[in-house]
Design an enzyme around this catalytic site. Structure first.
Site, short mmCIF file in Angstrom:
data_model
loop_
_atom_site.label_atom_id
_atom_site.label_comp_id
_atom_site.label_asym_id
_atom_site.label_seq_id
_atom_site.Cartn_x
_atom_site.Cartn_y
_atom_site.Cartn_z
N HIS A 42 37.74 40.05 36.87
CA HIS A 42 37.63 40.77 38.06
C HIS A 42 37.25 42.22 38.03
O HIS A 42 37.76 43.25 38.22
CB HIS A 42 39.25 40.81 38.25
CG HIS A 42 39.80 41.34 39.75
ND1 HIS A 42 40.90 40.84 40.17
CD2 HIS A 42 39.23 41.85 40.69
CE1 HIS A 42 41.15 41.36 41.46
NE2 HIS A 42 39.95 41.94 41.92
N ARG A 49 39.31 37.28 46.30
CA ARG A 49 40.87 37.10 45.56
C ARG A 49 40.88 35.87 45.17
O ARG A 49 40.46 34.80 45.65
CB ARG A 49 41.90 37.33 46.60
CG ARG A 49 42.12 39.01 46.97
CD ARG A 49 42.62 39.85 45.78
NE ARG A 49 42.80 41.04 45.90
CZ ARG A 49 42.03 42.05 45.75
NH1 ARG A 49 40.74 41.79 45.23
NH2 ARG A 49 42.35 43.75 45.99
N GLU A 66 45.92 35.86 37.44
CA GLU A 66 45.57 36.87 36.87
C GLU A 66 46.68 37.81 36.06
O GLU A 66 47.77 37.75 36.85
CB GLU A 66 44.70 37.94 37.50
CG GLU A 66 43.10 37.20 37.93
CD GLU A 66 42.50 38.31 38.71
OE1 GLU A 66 42.72 39.47 38.48
OE2 GLU A 66 41.37 37.94 39.26
#
Length: 376
Positions: A248, A202, A231
């Site tokens: 991601h 993360r 993000e």
């Protein structure tokens, strides 16, 4: 029964079609109004599922087809009697292969290096076992495990002294060991010169501004980031400084996505008191060209040639940088483009779908199997 699902979840119709009406929507833009009349909600990590989204709706089941749950307000679900499930381990293999692909591109052979793993759950644990099978020296930081479970368990400081540091921890902001900004300015200074720092967990687990400052100061560090803070509107100056960047998608192999969907399908069947009737092996499409040839020679150069034939990580990096360039020229909205790269991500298949043929040594065979390839 009405099921609202993120449009990017694969095999939704194939798995859930017999359970009710399916409505597919963009995950990041779902609203409370979209869920009026919905009984079940299926999401991925881009959807923040909380009281604001669910209040006043009949949703009684929330399933995320991902391993992480930091986008779910589970306390609210429990308080409201809403069943919630995730798909732990579904994309673990995909992330491990991302690590292999990144290191192969950077010409950093993990064999003979000391690898530090921060977070040794489904993803980190699988990486740990794969590396140990190849005789790689590992050090692990995970305050929720014991040395009985992981003999190489040690302090964060010790792990940061490794040649390769891989981060696979979930994002937590409370509790005895919160992971948010686990690596800040002081921790980044502890990384050894020439090391590789890879984050596929993360984004906020690393203080991204501190990382940018560290790299701008001239630190000798190869950084691979698949996750960012925040993000989708990430720090483009940081993107310019990293060795590899991606939007991601480390866990975005098609096999991992299908596994996640199927796990939630089984969970919804349990919730409804029904016996699952689907078989993932029957739903999973085969690979058109499953054979790859071992080029021979020393294992490491051959691995470097083999891995990009199945997963070329440089294409993920190229597309993200190209998007940044277009956004800098005012030709694209970076945040929307970041999400589009995820939405339109190609069907990357995992190494286990491919059989490697050729003349290889016993050492090469062991390494190929640890990578996940099928061998004779």
């Amino acid at each position: 029964m009405r099921i609202v699902a993120d449009e990017n979840i694969p095999l939704v119709n194939e798995c859930f079609g017999d359970l009710g009406e399916i409505i597919r929507l963009p995950g990041r833009n779902m609203t409370n109004e979209d869920l009026q009349g919905a009984d079940a909600l299926l999401v991925r990590s881009v959807t923040q599922v909380n009281a604001e989204l669910l209040q006043g709706t009949p949703v009684r089941f929330v399933g995320t087809c991902t391993i992480g749950i930091d986008h779910l307000d589970t306390a609210y679900f429990d308080n409201q009697g809403i069943t919630w499930v995730s798909a732990p381990g579904s994309n673990a293999n995909s992330v491990v292969e991302y690590v292999y692909a990144a290191l192969a591109h950077l010409n950093v052979d993990w064999k003979g290096k000391r690898v530090g793993i921060i977070g040794c759950g489904n993803v980190g644990g699988r990486l740990y076992r794969r590396l140990k099978a190849q005789g790689v020296e590992c050090r692990v930081y995970d305050p929720f495990l014991s040395t009985e479970q992981i003999p190489e368990l040690t302090s964060l400081t010790d792990v940061l002294g490794s040649d390769i540091v891989c981060m696979h921890t979930p994002l937590t902001r409370s509790g005895p060991h919160p992971s948010v900004h686990l690596l800040g300015a002081e921790q980044l200074k502890q990384l050894k010169p020439g090391a590789v720092l890879l984050n596929a967990g993360r984004g906020p687990v690393i203080d991204n501004q501190a990382l940018l400052n560290h790299l701008e100061s001239g630190a000798d560090l190869k950084v691979v980031l698949d996750v960012w803070e925040p993000e989708p509107d990430i720090s483009r100056p940081l993107l310019e400084k990293v060795a590899l960047g991606s939007p991601h998608i480390a866990g975005y192999s098609y096999d991992g996505k299908m596994q996640g969907t199927f796990m939630i399908y089984e969970a919804l069947c349990r919730h409804l008191g029904r016996t699952p009737e689907k078989d993932l092996s029957a739903l999973r499409p085969s690979v058109a060209d499953p054979q790859r040839h071992w080029a021979g020679g020393e294992p490491w150069p051959a691995i470097q040639r083999l891995v990009p034939q199945v997963y070329d990580i440089t294409e993920d990096d190229r597309q993200l940088r190209e998007l940044a360039e277009r956004a800098d020229r005012g030709e694209a909205d970076f945040a929307k483009g970041f999400d589009r790269l995820r939405k339109e991500y190609p069907k990357r298949r995992e190494f286990g779908n491919y059989r490697v043929t050729g003349d290889y040594s016993e050492e090469a065979r062991v390494r190929l199997e640890a990578l996940g390839f099928r061998v004779k």
